[in-house]
Design an enzyme around this catalytic site. Sequence first.
Site, PDB file in Angstrom:
ATOM      1  N   LYS A 205       0.843  -1.198   0.000  1.00 57.02           N
ATOM      2  CA  LYS A 205       0.000   0.000   0.000  1.00 57.02           C
ATOM      3  C   LYS A 205       0.882   1.253   0.000  1.00 57.02           C
ATOM      4  O   LYS A 205       0.688   2.161  -0.792  1.00 57.02           O
ATOM      5  CB  LYS A 205      -0.928  -0.014   1.221  1.00 57.02           C
ATOM      6  CG  LYS A 205      -1.838   1.183   1.294  1.00 57.02           C
ATOM      7  CD  LYS A 205      -2.825   1.088   2.433  1.00 57.02           C
ATOM      8  CE  LYS A 205      -3.602   2.393   2.528  1.00 57.02           C
ATOM      9  NZ  LYS A 205      -4.537   2.417   3.651  1.00 57.02           N
ATOM     10  N   GLU A 211      10.654  -4.472   4.453  1.00 53.14           N
ATOM     11  CA  GLU A 211      10.752  -5.914   4.157  1.00 53.14           C
ATOM     12  C   GLU A 211      10.408  -6.174   2.688  1.00 53.14           C
ATOM     13  O   GLU A 211      11.124  -6.889   1.972  1.00 53.14           O
ATOM     14  CB  GLU A 211       9.772  -6.705   5.042  1.00 53.14           C
ATOM     15  CG  GLU A 211      10.060  -6.630   6.529  1.00 53.14           C
ATOM     16  CD  GLU A 211       9.295  -5.506   7.219  1.00 53.14           C
ATOM     17  OE1 GLU A 211       9.175  -4.398   6.638  1.00 53.14           O
ATOM     18  OE2 GLU A 211       8.831  -5.722   8.350  1.00 53.14           O
ATOM     19  N   GLY A 268      -4.978  -1.712   4.839  1.00 49.32           N
ATOM     20  CA  GLY A 268      -4.172  -2.827   4.358  1.00 49.32           C
ATOM     21  C   GLY A 268      -4.808  -4.179   4.668  1.00 49.32           C
ATOM     22  O   GLY A 268      -4.879  -5.072   3.820  1.00 49.32           O
ATOM     23  N   ARG A 269      -5.295  -4.336   5.889  1.00 51.54           N
ATOM     24  CA  ARG A 269      -5.841  -5.650   6.290  1.00 51.54           C
ATOM     25  C   ARG A 269      -7.232  -5.905   5.733  1.00 51.54           C
ATOM     26  O   ARG A 269      -7.819  -6.956   5.979  1.00 51.54           O
ATOM     27  CB  ARG A 269      -5.814  -5.782   7.815  1.00 51.54           C
ATOM     28  CG  ARG A 269      -6.497  -4.665   8.575  1.00 51.54           C
ATOM     29  CD  ARG A 269      -6.159  -4.718  10.066  1.00 51.54           C
ATOM     30  NE  ARG A 269      -6.661  -3.576  10.805  1.00 51.54           N
ATOM     31  CZ  ARG A 269      -6.031  -2.414  10.927  1.00 51.54           C
ATOM     32  NH1 ARG A 269      -4.865  -2.242  10.338  1.00 51.54           N
ATOM     33  NH2 ARG A 269      -6.551  -1.425  11.633  1.00 51.54           N
ATOM     34  N   GLU A 354      -4.965  -6.266  14.785  1.00 50.48           N
ATOM     35  CA  GLU A 354      -4.425  -4.973  14.365  1.00 50.48           C
ATOM     36  C   GLU A 354      -5.522  -3.904  14.440  1.00 50.48           C
ATOM     37  O   GLU A 354      -5.242  -2.712  14.507  1.00 50.48           O
ATOM     38  CB  GLU A 354      -3.857  -5.069  12.936  1.00 50.48           C
ATOM     39  CG  GLU A 354      -2.804  -4.010  12.636  1.00 50.48           C
ATOM     40  CD  GLU A 354      -2.020  -4.294  11.351  1.00 50.48           C
ATOM     41  OE1 GLU A 354      -0.899  -4.822  11.440  1.00 50.48           O
ATOM     42  OE2 GLU A 354      -2.538  -3.992  10.261  1.00 50.48           O
ATOM     43  N   HIS A 385      -4.950 -32.638  18.037  1.00 53.85           N
ATOM     44  CA  HIS A 385      -3.788 -33.438  18.430  1.00 53.85           C
ATOM     45  C   HIS A 385      -2.662 -32.556  18.949  1.00 53.85           C
ATOM     46  O   HIS A 385      -1.506 -32.990  18.993  1.00 53.85           O
ATOM     47  CB  HIS A 385      -3.330 -34.290  17.240  1.00 53.85           C
ATOM     48  CG  HIS A 385      -4.384 -35.286  16.847  1.00 53.85           C
ATOM     49  ND1 HIS A 385      -4.490 -36.518  17.434  1.00 53.85           N
ATOM     50  CD2 HIS A 385      -5.422 -35.187  15.980  1.00 53.85           C
ATOM     51  CE1 HIS A 385      -5.533 -37.159  16.918  1.00 53.85           C
ATOM     52  NE2 HIS A 385      -6.117 -36.371  16.035  1.00 53.85           N
ATOM     53  N   LYS A 513       8.849  -0.462  13.894  1.00 50.46           N
ATOM     54  CA  LYS A 513       9.438  -0.217  12.563  1.00 50.46           C
ATOM     55  C   LYS A 513      10.532   0.840  12.670  1.00 50.46           C
ATOM     56  O   LYS A 513      11.620   0.694  12.113  1.00 50.46           O
ATOM     57  CB  LYS A 513       8.364   0.303  11.588  1.00 50.46           C
ATOM     58  CG  LYS A 513       7.410  -0.748  11.075  1.00 50.46           C
ATOM     59  CD  LYS A 513       6.499  -0.114  10.014  1.00 50.46           C
ATOM     60  CE  LYS A 513       5.273  -0.969   9.752  1.00 50.46           C
ATOM     61  NZ  LYS A 513       4.290  -0.324   8.884  1.00 50.46           N
TER      62      LYS A 513
HETATM   63  O1  F6P Z   1       1.928  -4.453   9.840  1.00 50.74           O
HETATM   64  C1  F6P Z   1       1.674  -3.120   9.619  1.00 50.74           C
HETATM   65  C2  F6P Z   1       1.184  -2.841   8.228  1.00 50.74           C
HETATM   66  O2  F6P Z   1       1.115  -1.467   8.077  1.00 50.74           O
HETATM   67  C3  F6P Z   1      -0.144  -3.500   7.912  1.00 50.74           C
HETATM   68  O3  F6P Z   1      -1.222  -2.770   8.327  1.00 50.74           O
HETATM   69  C4  F6P Z   1      -0.037  -3.659   6.438  1.00 50.74           C
HETATM   70  O4  F6P Z   1      -0.954  -4.593   5.967  1.00 50.74           O
HETATM   71  C5  F6P Z   1       1.398  -4.101   6.288  1.00 50.74           C
HETATM   72  O5  F6P Z   1       2.096  -3.348   7.256  1.00 50.74           O
HETATM   73  C6  F6P Z   1       1.995  -3.918   4.930  1.00 50.74           C
HETATM   74  O6  F6P Z   1       2.031  -2.584   4.540  1.00 50.74           O
HETATM   75  P1  F6P Z   1       2.227  -2.161   3.030  1.00 50.74           P
HETATM   76  O7  F6P Z   1       1.113  -2.764   2.242  1.00 50.74           O
HETATM   77  O8  F6P Z   1       2.196  -0.662   3.007  1.00 50.74           O
HETATM   78  O9  F6P Z   1       3.557  -2.698   2.576  1.00 50.74           O
END
Ligand code: F6P
Length: 567
Positions: A205, A211, A268-269, A354, A385, A513
């Site tokens: 987003k 990462e 995002g979620r 979240e 199990h 972060k």
């Molecule tokens: O984990 C935090 C977060 O901001 C989530 O809300 C989001 O889904 C994820 O990181 C990934 O963010 P992006 O889509 O901006 O890479």
Amino acid sequence: MTISQLPIWQQLQSQAEAMKGRSLRDLFTGDPGRAAHFSLELPEFLLDFSKNLLDRDVFVNLLRLAEDGELPRWRDDFFAGQPINATEGRPVLHPALRGALPRDVEFNDQSVMAAVECELGRLKKLVVLLHNGDLTGYSGKRITDVVNLGVGGSHLGPQMAIEALRAHRKGDVAVHFVSNVDGAQLTDVLVGLDAESTLFIVSSKTFTTSETMTNARSALRWLEQASGLEAAELLKQQFVAVTASPERAQAFGVAPERVFRFWDWVGGRFSLWSAIGLPIAIACGFENFRALLDGAASMDRHFREAELERNAPVIMALLSTWYCTFMGYPAQAILPYEQALHMLPAYLQQADMESNGKSTTRAGAEVDYATGPLIWGQTGINGQHAFYQYLHQSPEIVPADFIGSVAPGHDLQGHHEILLANMLAQSQALMNGVSAEEVGRELAAKGLGEAEIKRLTPFKVHRGGKPSNTILLKELSPRSLGALVALYEHKIFVQGVILQIFSFDQWGVELGKGLAAGLEPKLVQGDLAAEDASTAQLIEYYRRVTAGAATPAEMPEAMTADAAQAM
Ligand code: F6P
């Protein structure tokens, strides 16, 4: 007024205390119409919530809590595109992605509905190109593999849905996921792939998530090494971006026509319905992706229109609030009896925790009550199990959601009946337990003597009284999956409204972060004096091991804690 000051809150608190002394068995005996009263049949599934620790009086008061907490107004504001995500100053419009707004909404002078349809059209074209074999890599070979690089909401939803819809795959393009910045994951995925026929989707987003961007740069290097071509050319041919920041994606080098967008008004979620769902459309076909959206839209309509006492997301939210906030049971287990739903617990973990893992009210005050649940779980059979011992006999009570489907997603004889019988048996066992008398009778029937029965009985007693919902789908299809996921999405929203917290921001993930960005260079060098002693010690150990020194005495002077303190 805060919700905990309302008279209905105090009443529910007293009812919760009283309910702790009651048994689920007795609740059924005392109310012959209970199963029918506490269940709801929707086009895609039956929701049976009768195995919960509540009676009709509690249910009525929970509904009043929702009314007193102005849920109907918040729901109207949500669907009208009001800026209910107040700390980020924007609306929350994921229902728009499935065409489920009662009226169009404008955002930045643009029709939301028109923007959504336009982007869906672009996605469809890309999927058709891929399925027809018309998309090629740098050497002219057709694209056969797609790797989604994204994390959190830019990963969990698409992978969860593709796994869930394994029986509905279309085309022969394989979809892979890399979410972890641990290079082991990207390495493992790339090992099986051919650089000439692999397309990367950078799903982010913000297009700043370190990462994801690190994985994207490594994927690009892999292509450069394999092809000997310039990065700029490879980015244009073998990269797609899905983002709410198209400018950043283009600055990274992705061709404008390969940048698919979604918008700030999609969390995002809650984004799997947007272009973030591109991997789903590739793996399952665009029509199935549409059916997923349609299923979610049917839940949107139900949530918008059904009266509160017959409204599935509202009921699920009230039950969750009842347990977390009033009864004091903070955890909730998600237990799918459907292998295809094996990622649902992880998906819902992000969606719920979240959103409602917060402790500040909408007024900016510290809450004086427990908020949203700790979500955990895994497929039911494997859980049986592993951790069901805890569910049955630990002193803790963990309300559970059992999820299964009537129709199997495979052709093998005899499996599905065993699976469903286990699901039904577990919710029954959790509810009823086994009393000391029952254990005694069972052991006597096996011929055990009195002393042995007395010795063993305490270990075999199951107190029961452990509540659960059961969601029994007719079948696991794109449509029913859409409805199921939207059910939980709205449950999360309703719970946040009642708890008077903002469900659509996530400030709690920002702190770590920022700290990680600051610590990363310190793994190599730099002053550790400002770090806490534990973190400094861990970094020193890391430096020592990477420098090849076995003990602190062998460390170069500059790397010891004392030296760091002196700097
Ligand atoms: O984990 C935090 C977060 O901001 C989530 O809300 C989001 O889904 C994820 O990181 C990934 O963010 P992006 O889509 O901006 O890479």
